[in-house]
Design an enzyme around this catalytic site. Structure first.
Site, PDB file in Angstrom:
ATOM      1  N   ASP A 181       0.835  -1.211   0.000  1.00 39.09           N
ATOM      2  CA  ASP A 181       0.000   0.000   0.000  1.00 39.09           C
ATOM      3  C   ASP A 181       0.868   1.258   0.000  1.00 39.09           C
ATOM      4  O   ASP A 181       1.576   1.531   0.968  1.00 39.09           O
ATOM      5  CB  ASP A 181      -0.870  -0.018   1.258  1.00 39.09           C
TER       6      ASP A 181
ATOM      7  N   HIS B  22      -7.619   9.355  -2.437  1.00 38.91           N
ATOM      8  CA  HIS B  22      -6.989   9.275  -1.115  1.00 38.91           C
ATOM      9  C   HIS B  22      -7.866   9.890  -0.017  1.00 38.91           C
ATOM     10  O   HIS B  22      -7.965   9.366   1.093  1.00 38.91           O
ATOM     11  CB  HIS B  22      -5.630   9.985  -1.167  1.00 38.91           C
TER      12      HIS B  22
ATOM     13  N   TYR C 245       2.977   9.792  -0.410  1.00 42.17           N
ATOM     14  CA  TYR C 245       4.064   9.256   0.420  1.00 42.17           C
ATOM     15  C   TYR C 245       5.451   9.506  -0.189  1.00 42.17           C
ATOM     16  O   TYR C 245       6.464   9.258   0.462  1.00 42.17           O
ATOM     17  CB  TYR C 245       3.901   7.745   0.646  1.00 42.17           C
TER      18      TYR C 245
ATOM     19  N   LYS D 267      -2.594   5.843  -4.536  1.00 39.23           N
ATOM     20  CA  LYS D 267      -3.730   6.749  -4.299  1.00 39.23           C
ATOM     21  C   LYS D 267      -3.468   8.114  -4.920  1.00 39.23           C
ATOM     22  O   LYS D 267      -2.316   8.549  -5.005  1.00 39.23           O
ATOM     23  CB  LYS D 267      -3.956   6.923  -2.784  1.00 39.23           C
TER      24      LYS D 267
END
Ligand code: NAP
Length: 278
Positions: free
Chosen positions: A48, A109, A53, A78
């Site tokens: 994930d 997201h 990120y 996402k």
């Protein structure tokens, strides 16, 4: 009930995805690369990540080095709401960084505060799905009203909703609603970002069952039909978190952990989807 870390759940459109995942938030560089390879080596199949990120390149490279065939992996990323006006471009950027030609999962997201933009993004991503670039298109941090709005406009429920869930913040109402609509809940921060392992009841159950606090928490998600995605950059913890398929919690133990829930959403650690991101 899942038999192993690589076992799959069947989503409401018939697709299958692994019922346990590896979280990659707040991890980067060689530390993350090693953790991803450790995770794949001990059976995790769902990884994930997210554009937010800033680690999709590292995740992609680590997966290539894992030696596992592409079709055995479930790679999920996402799109951040600021990219909702150009979702195809955001998707292509994620694919390029990951070094993939399709994503197994792609989620909005956060719903964001502008419903028209969110709906347009979802519609455009449906076309990307039809073009074969996304296998599972889902959402994250959606509340009942935002899920219902999608249903009203598109005529079907999203297949997954990734939301914050852990014993101090169970989101019982939203989880019940998702279950009724056939939406698979993926629990983010399933360990309460590590903090709930200090809880006295969690520690007591761990001692009684000869398990670790993290394993008790992860088993609680599995008993409730939730799909947890714990993150760790430590190899021994990656393995520890995976070793939760050879014991069960009783309904009474699950109920006791449910009872840890704090009132009025006080157990929430992340932001409120109705006010974020601004
Ligand atoms: N959709 C969203 O909005 C959203 C939001 C947040 C997170 N997520 C996803 O959910 C994933 C998991 O959530 P999270 O990373 O916030 O929190 P988490 O998985 O609940 O907890 C991670 C923390 O617990 C520690 N930890 C992990 N296993 C442990 C163990 N066995 N013993 C002791 N400590 C342990 C980790 O430290 P070490 O790494 O140092 O071991 C880290 O500090 C994320 O990585 C991300 O993929 C999604």
């Amino acid at each position: 009930m899942l038999e192993s870390i690589s076992s799959a759940v069947t989503l409401n459109d018939g697709t299958k995805m692994p019922g346990f995942g590896f979280g990659c938030y707040k991890a980067s560089g060689p530390e993350l690369a090693l953790a991803v390879r450790e995770a794949v080596g001990c059976g995790y199949r769902y990884v994930d990540t997210a554009a937010y990120y800033h680690n999709e390149d590292t995740v992609g490279e680590a997966l290539r080095h894992s030696g596992l065939a592409r079709e055995k992996l479930f790679v999920l990323s996402k799109i951040w709401p600021t990219d909702f006006d150009e979702p195809a471009r955001a998707l292509d950027t994620s694919l390029r960084l990951l070094g993939l030609d399709y994503l197994d999962g792609y989620l909005l997201h956060w719903p964001g505060l502008d419903s028209a933009r969110r709906l347009r993004a979802f519609e455009q991503l449906l076309r990307q799905k039809e073009a074969g670039k996304i296998r599972v298109l889902g959402v994250s941090n959606f509340l009942e009203e935002q899920l219902s709005e999608l249903h009203d406009v598109f005529g079907f429920w999203p297949v997954v909703n990734q939301i914050e869930v852990h014993p101090l913040f169970t989101q019982a109402g939203l989880c019940r609603f998702c279950a009724q609509c056939g939406i698979q809940v993926i629990s983010w921060s399933p360990l309460g970002r590590g903090r709930e392992m200090e809880n006295a009841l969690v520690r007591e159950l761990a001692a009684d069952l000869g398990r670790t606090p993290a394993q008790i928490l992860l088993r609680w998600h599995l008993e409730k039909g939730l799909l947890p995605i714990p993150k760790s950059v430590h190899a021994e913890r990656v393995r520890e978190n995976a070793a939760v398929f050879d014991f069960r919690l009783t309904p009474e133990q699950v109920a006791a952990l449910d009872g840890l829930r704090l009132p009025d959403g006080q157990g929430r650690m992340g932001p409120d989807p109705l006010a974020y991101p601004r």
